[in-house]
Design a protein around this motif. Structure first.
Motif, PDB file in Angstrom:
ATOM      1  N   LEU A   1      -5.744  -2.748  -0.297  1.00  0.00           N
ATOM      2  CA  LEU A   1      -6.084  -1.338  -0.486  1.00  0.00           C
ATOM      3  C   LEU A   1      -7.374  -0.950   0.220  1.00  0.00           C
TER       4      LEU A   1
ATOM      5  N   PHE B   1      -5.084   6.784   1.330  1.00  0.00           N
ATOM      6  CA  PHE B   1      -5.101   7.298  -0.040  1.00  0.00           C
ATOM      7  C   PHE B   1      -6.052   8.492  -0.144  1.00  0.00           C
ATOM      8  N   ASP B   2      -7.209   8.392   0.509  1.00  0.00           N
ATOM      9  CA  ASP B   2      -8.178   9.495   0.497  1.00  0.00           C
ATOM     10  C   ASP B   2      -7.558  10.790   1.019  1.00  0.00           C
TER      11      ASP B   2
ATOM     12  N   SER C   1       0.828  -1.215   0.000  1.00  0.00           N
ATOM     13  CA  SER C   1       0.000   0.000   0.000  1.00  0.00           C
ATOM     14  C   SER C   1       0.859   1.260   0.000  1.00  0.00           C
TER      15      SER C   1
ATOM     16  N   TYR D   1      -4.683  11.858   0.673  1.00  0.00           N
ATOM     17  CA  TYR D   1      -3.825  12.449  -0.354  1.00  0.00           C
ATOM     18  C   TYR D   1      -4.599  12.753  -1.643  1.00  0.00           C
TER      19      TYR D   1
ATOM     20  N   ILE E   1      -6.339  10.659  -3.477  1.00  0.00           N
ATOM     21  CA  ILE E   1      -6.310   9.550  -4.424  1.00  0.00           C
ATOM     22  C   ILE E   1      -7.469   8.617  -4.105  1.00  0.00           C
TER      23      ILE E   1
ATOM     24  N   LEU F   1       1.061   3.978  -2.936  1.00  0.00           N
ATOM     25  CA  LEU F   1       0.760   5.373  -2.637  1.00  0.00           C
ATOM     26  C   LEU F   1       1.884   6.281  -3.143  1.00  0.00           C
TER      27      LEU F   1
ATOM     28  N   SER G   1      -6.339   0.262   3.543  1.00  0.00           N
ATOM     29  CA  SER G   1      -5.598   1.529   3.580  1.00  0.00           C
ATOM     30  C   SER G   1      -6.254   2.618   2.734  1.00  0.00           C
ATOM     31  N   ARG G   2      -7.520   2.427   2.427  1.00  0.00           N
ATOM     32  CA  ARG G   2      -8.244   3.375   1.578  1.00  0.00           C
ATOM     33  C   ARG G   2      -8.242   4.791   2.152  1.00  0.00           C
TER      34      ARG G   2
ATOM     35  N   VAL H   1      -9.266   5.252  -4.284  1.00  0.00           N
ATOM     36  CA  VAL H   1      -9.079   3.828  -4.552  1.00  0.00           C
ATOM     37  C   VAL H   1     -10.473   3.225  -4.680  1.00  0.00           C
TER      38      VAL H   1
ATOM     39  N   CYS I   1       1.671   6.543  -6.880  1.00  0.00           N
ATOM     40  CA  CYS I   1       0.555   7.413  -7.283  1.00  0.00           C
ATOM     41  C   CYS I   1       0.913   8.884  -7.105  1.00  0.00           C
TER      42      CYS I   1
END
Length: 147
Positions: free
Chosen positions: A82, A89-90, A56, A92, A94, A60, A85-86, A96, A63
């Protein structure tokens, strides 16, 4: 918008690529090496295997470095990793395209046919992600996977 689709060595990735045509700049990725004939005229990125302990975080970083704004994981192991670890990402910016972790088990299935449904948001119906639906019926949603 830059979009990353994983499992580039599978037909499912190309099916989703066709569905997303016109949505942005599409980049294909996989943890396996692909013959150059498969990636002719396409952008391909090698990613770590999903069973890597830092999968992850490495994805990240990739990305962020590549300016990718949306990720469509297609291997079950990638989806599971993912989903957990969603939120990271959110933070940043991004997106998923997977449901949140507690909801995953209700969407696993074995069907490889059906209509593709891309859900952008979480709601009481289903979490964001890419699903297969059979004959337009929303009663039997399953996550689109390449394996």
């Amino acid at each position: 918008m830059k979009i990353l689709i994983t499992a580039a060595s599978t037909a499912t990735a190309y099916k989703l690529e066709k569905e997303l045509a016109g949505s942005g700049s599409l980049i294909l990725a996989d943890s396996v090496d692909l013959p150059s004939v498969l990636i002719k005229d396409k952008r391909f990125i090698k990613i770590p295997p999903a069973n890597s302990t830092s999968f992850s975080h490495q994805l990240l970083t990739l990305c962020l470095d590549e300016g990718i704004e949306r990720v469509f994981p297609l291997r079950r192991s990638e989806i599971e990793a993912l989903s957990e670890s969603r939120q990271l990402f959110d933070e940043y910016g991004i997106v998923v395209m997977v449901p949140i972790s507690p909801n995953l088990s209700s969407y696993w299935g074995n069907s490889k046919t059906g209509e593709i449904l891309i859900k952008e948001d979480d709601d009481e119906f289903a979490g964001r992600g890419v699903y297969l639906i059979e004959e337009g019926s929303l009663d039997n949603l399953q996550i689109l996977t390449a394996d």
